[in-house]
Design an enzyme around this catalytic site. Structure first.
Site, PDB file in Angstrom:
ATOM      1  CB  SER A 197      62.853  37.783 -21.935  1.00 57.27           C
ATOM      2  OG  SER A 197      62.763  36.396 -21.647  1.00 57.27           O
TER       3      SER A 197
ATOM      4  CE1 TYR B  93      61.165  37.065 -27.042  1.00 60.52           C
ATOM      5  CE2 TYR B  93      62.352  35.681 -25.490  1.00 60.52           C
ATOM      6  CZ  TYR B  93      61.364  36.605 -25.756  1.00 60.52           C
ATOM      7  OH  TYR B  93      60.580  37.069 -24.737  1.00 60.52           O
TER       8      TYR B  93
END
Length: 257
Positions: A147, A160
Site C-alpha cells: 500500500s 494497517y
C-alpha cells in the site's frame, strides 16, 4: 496465445475488488488461476464465472487466513483443484492480495484487533509462501500487494500501515533468498482504489471523491484494473530482471504530497 499460457497462478482474496481484477487479468493473459477466498464463496464463484465466460480457466480455493493451519488448508485445496482439472501440479505465480483493508487508529485499536490484522496481513502470506516454495517452479513470480500508506504518517490506520511495511520488507528479503532459482519477488502498492472496501466513505460523498482524486496529478481515483494491469506487467516474462522492488500504483500520489 497469451504471455502466461501454460502458467498456473494463485491469487488470494480474489472474490472481489483488486483480487478479482488481478485474477481476471492473469486469466486473460492465459494463466490457469486459482481463485482464493476466505468466507465469500459466492464472490469467488462470480470471479471464476467471469473468467470462464471470457474463455479463461480458473477454479476456487477456500481457506480462512489468520487461523492455525491456514496455509496447509489453502495448499491442499490448490493441489486438489489442479488434480480435479487434470492440470500439472506446481505453481508459477503467487499474488498475496488478501488482507484486512483498514484498522482502528492509534488510540482505538485493541490488542485483539492488532493481533488479527497482523495474522491476516503478515503472518498468513509469510507462511503461505514458505509452504508453497516447493510447489513453485523456477523462474516463478511472487507479488505482494502492499500500500502507498507506507510512505505517509497515518495515525488513523497505523496498524494497517505497519502490516504493509512488514510485507515490503518480506518482499525484498525473499527476493534475495530465492533469486538463485530465477524467482522474482516484488511489492505492488496501490493508493486509493474504488472498491467495495472503500465504498462507505468514497462512493456516497462527492466531496470525498473529489479529495481522493486530487491525490493523483491525473485527478482521478484508481480502479482495480489499474492495479491488475501493473501486476500483469510484473509477472510477465518481460519483468524477469525486476525483483526486490516496490512498484508504486498510487497514480503518482507521492508527487502531490
Amino acid at each position: 496465445m497469451g504471455v502466461l499460457t501454460g502458467k498456473t497462478a494463485l491469487v488470494t482474496g480474489a472474490g472481489r475488488g483488486i483480487g478479482r481484477a488481478i485474477a481476471v487479468r492473469l486469466a486473460a493473459d492465459g494463466a490457469l488461476v486459482a481463485v482464493h477466498y476466505g468466507s465469500s464463496r459466492a464472490g469467488a464463484e462470480q470471479t471464476v464465472a467471469q473468467i470462464h465466460a471470457a474463455g479463461g480457466s480458473a477454479f476456487p480455493v477456500a481457506a480462512r487466513l489468520g487461523e492455525p493451519g491456514d496455509a496447509e488448508r489453502l495448499w491442499a485445496g490448490f493441489d486438489r483443484g489442479l488434480a480435479e482439472l487434470g492440470a500439472a501440479p506446481g505453481l508459477d505465480i503467487l499474488v498475496n492480495n488478501a488482507g484486512i483493508p483498514h484498522s482502528p487508529g492509534l488510540t482505538e485499536i485493541t490488542p485483539e484487533q492488532f493481533d488479527e490484522i497482523f495474522a491476516v496481513n503478515v503472518k498468513a502470506p509469510f507462511f503461505l509462501v514458505r509452504a508453497g516454495l516447493d510447489r513453485m517452479r523456477d523462474h516463478g513470480r511472487v507479488v505482494n500487494i502492499s500500500s502507498g500508506v507506507t510512505r505517509v504518517a497515518s495515525p488513523g490506520i497505523v496498524a494497517y500501515s505497519m502490516t504493509k511495511g512488514a510485507l515490503d520488507t518480506f518482499s525484498f528479503t525473499l527476493a534475495q533468498a530465492v533469486g538463485g532459482r530465477g524467482i522474482t519477488v516484488n511489492s505492488v502498492s496501490p493508493g486509493i482504489i474504488d472498491t467495495d472496501a472503500n465504498a462507505g466513505w468514497l462512493r456516497g460523498d462527492p466531496r470525498a471523491r473529489q479529495r481522493a482524486a486530487a491525490y493523483s496529478p491525473m485527478n482521478r481515483i484508481g480502479q482495480p484494473a489499474d492495479v491488475a494491469d501493473l501486476v500483469a506487467m510484473v509477472v510477465s516474462p518481460d519483468a524477469r530482471w525486476l525483483t526486490g522492488q516496490d512498484i508504486d500504483a498510487t497514480g503518482g500520489a507521492v508527487l502531490t504530497g
